[in-house]
Design an enzyme around this catalytic site. Structure first.
Site, PDB file in Angstrom:
ATOM      1  N   SER A 100       0.833  -1.259  -0.102  1.00 54.63           N
ATOM      2  CA  SER A 100       0.032  -0.176  -0.107  1.00 54.63           C
ATOM      3  C   SER A 100       0.905   1.268   0.129  1.00 54.63           C
ATOM      4  O   SER A 100       1.927   1.241   0.644  1.00 54.63           O
ATOM      5  CB  SER A 100      -1.030  -0.096   1.184  1.00 54.63           C
ATOM      6  OG  SER A 100      -1.606   1.323   1.300  1.00 54.63           O
ATOM      7  N   TYR A 137      -0.631  -1.162  10.496  1.00 48.74           N
ATOM      8  CA  TYR A 137      -0.984  -1.296   9.297  1.00 48.74           C
ATOM      9  C   TYR A 137       0.335  -0.776   8.217  1.00 48.74           C
ATOM     10  O   TYR A 137       0.582  -1.363   7.342  1.00 48.74           O
ATOM     11  CB  TYR A 137      -2.138  -0.644   8.741  1.00 48.74           C
ATOM     12  CG  TYR A 137      -2.774  -1.025   7.212  1.00 48.74           C
ATOM     13  CD1 TYR A 137      -3.062  -2.321   6.966  1.00 48.74           C
ATOM     14  CD2 TYR A 137      -2.444   0.191   6.363  1.00 48.74           C
ATOM     15  CE1 TYR A 137      -3.351  -2.333   5.538  1.00 48.74           C
ATOM     16  CE2 TYR A 137      -2.962  -0.097   4.997  1.00 48.74           C
ATOM     17  CZ  TYR A 137      -3.350  -1.175   4.730  1.00 48.74           C
ATOM     18  OH  TYR A 137      -3.801  -1.515   3.405  1.00 48.74           O
TER      19      TYR A 137
END
Length: 332
Positions: free
Chosen positions: A180, A210
Site C-alpha cells: 500500500s 498497518y
C-alpha cells in the site's frame, strides 16, 4: 453569468468550487488508472492467491481463471471461500479452481498449507500474497506476534519462503506482494518494535501497525529479489490504490462513515483495483523485472525507507527469527 455566480452567498461559492475540484480530481483518477492490456494465457500454470474470497483477490482469481490458470484460493474462512469459488467458476467459465485453508495469523496453519501444496502440486508459477487486514484493537496471535503484522506480513513471509523451492523448480515464476501507498506515512522504522508493544489511544484507528506491515512487505520484496536474482523467480510488489473492498470492515464507525463520503470520488472498484495484480501476474514485458514497486501497471517510487536495502536485510534476518524459519526451509 460569472457576475451572477459571484453574487451567490460565499458558502455556496465554496461548495461549488469544492465540487468542481472533486470533479476534476475524479477525471484525473479515471485517466490515470492502470489497465492490464496483456492477452497472455496461463494455460498449464498454477496460481495461488491468498485472501481470494473477496475484493481484489477474488477479482484477480476470476481474471486468471479466464486465462486458463489452475487457481488455488488460499483462505481462512472456508465457507466464504467455497462461495467465492462458485463465483469464480461461474464468471470465468472454467472449473479448475480450488480452495485450500490458510490462516495467516497462525504459523502452524501456514506450514500445513505449504506442506499440502508441496505434496499435491507439481508446480507453482505465480504466488500472489494478497490477503490483508486493518484492525483497531491490539491483539496477539497464538504465535505471540501482533495480529495485523502477522496477517499482512509475517504469515506471507513464511509462506513465501516455504514455497520458494517449488517456485524455483517451476521457473520462470513470479511472486507478487500486495502492499500500500500507506507505507510512506512511516518516517522511522524501529526494528526493535516489530511486534508493536507501543500503546495506542482507545478507540482510535490502529493505523501505524498497518503502515509498518505494508512497508515491511516492500522491504521484504527488495531483499528477496537480491537473494534469488539468478533463480528464474521474480518478486515485485504493488499498491492497488484506494479500492472499495472490505479491508476496513473492522475500522471505527466514524472512519467507515468518512469512507462512505470519499468512496464515490476517490476509490476504485474491485475490478479496477485488481489490474496491477493481474498485470504483474501475466504481462510479458516485465518478465525479467524484479524487486520493484508498481502502481497503476507501471513502476513507481516508494518512500525513502522503502528503498533502504540495508534496512531490508536487517528486517529479513529478524523476520526469519520471528517466524522460526528452519535452515531446511531456506531455499535461497
Amino acid at each position: 453569468m460569472l457576475t451572477s455566480l459571484w453574487a451567490l452567498p460565499l458558502v455556496v461559492q465554496l461548495l461549488m468550487l469544492l465540487l468542481l475540484l472533486l470533479g476534476g480530481l475524479k477525471v484525473h483518477l479515471i485517466l490515470t488508472k492502470g489497465v492490464c492490456k496483456s492477452t497472455n494465457k496461463l494455460t498449464g500454470k498454477t496460481v495461488i492467491i491468498t485472501g481470494a474470497n473477496t475484493g481484489i483477490g477474488k477479482e484477480t482469481a476470476i481474471d486468471l481463471a479466464k486465462r486458463g490458470a489452475r487457481v488455488i484460493l488460499a483462505c481462512r474462512d472456508l465457507k466464504k471461500a467455497a462461495d467465492a469459488k462458485d463465483d469464480v467458476i461461474r464468471e470465468s467459465g472454467q472449473d479448475n479452481v480450488h480452495v485450500r485453508h490458510l490462516d495467516l495469523a497462525s504459523l502452524k496453519s501456514v506450514r500445513e498449507f505449504a506442506s499440502d501444496i508441496l505434496k499435491n502440486e507439481s508446480r507453482l508459477d505465480v504466488l500472489i500474497n494478497n490477503a490483508g487486514c486493518v484492525t483497531i484493537e491490539k491483539q496477539l496471535t497464538e504465535d505471540g506476534l501482533e495480529f495485523q503484522m502477522q496477517t499482512n506480513y509475517f504469515g506471507h513471509f513464511l509462506l513465501t519462503n516455504l514455497l520458494l523451492g517449488l517456485l524455483k523448480k517451476s521457473g520462470p515464476s513470479r511472486i507478487i506482494n500486495v502492499t500500500s501507498k500507506a507505507h510512506s506515512l512511516i518516517k522511522t522504522f524501529d526494528l526493535n518494535n516489530l511486534n508493536w508493544e507501543l500503546s495506542h489511544n482507545n478507540g482510535s484507528f490502529y493505523n501505524s501497525v498497518y503502515y509498518y506491515s505494508k512497508l515491511s512487505q516492500i522491504l521484504c520484496t527488495r531483499h528477496l529479489a537480491h537473494l534469488i536474482s539468478q533463480s528464474g523467480v521474480t518478486v515485485n510488489c504493488l499498491c492497488p490504490g484506494a479500492v472499495n473492498t472490505q479491508i476496513f470492515r473492522n475500522a471505527s464507525s466514524l472512519f467507515q462513515t468518512m469512507l462512505g463520503v470519499l468512496i464515490p470520488v476517490f476509490f476504485k472498484n474491485v475490478k479496477e483495483g485488481a489490474q496491477t495484480s493481474i498485470y504483474l501476474a501475466v504481462a510479458e514485458d516485465i518478465a525479467g523485472i524484479t524487486g520493484q514497486y508498481f502502481t497503476d501497471c507501471k513502476i513507481s517510487q516508494t518512500s525513502k525507507l522503502g528503498q533502504d536495502l540495508g534496512l531490508a536485510k536487517k528486517l529479513w534476518e529478524i523476520s526469519e527469527t520471528c517466524v522460526k524459519l528452519k535452515p531446511e526451509e531456506r531455499h535461497y
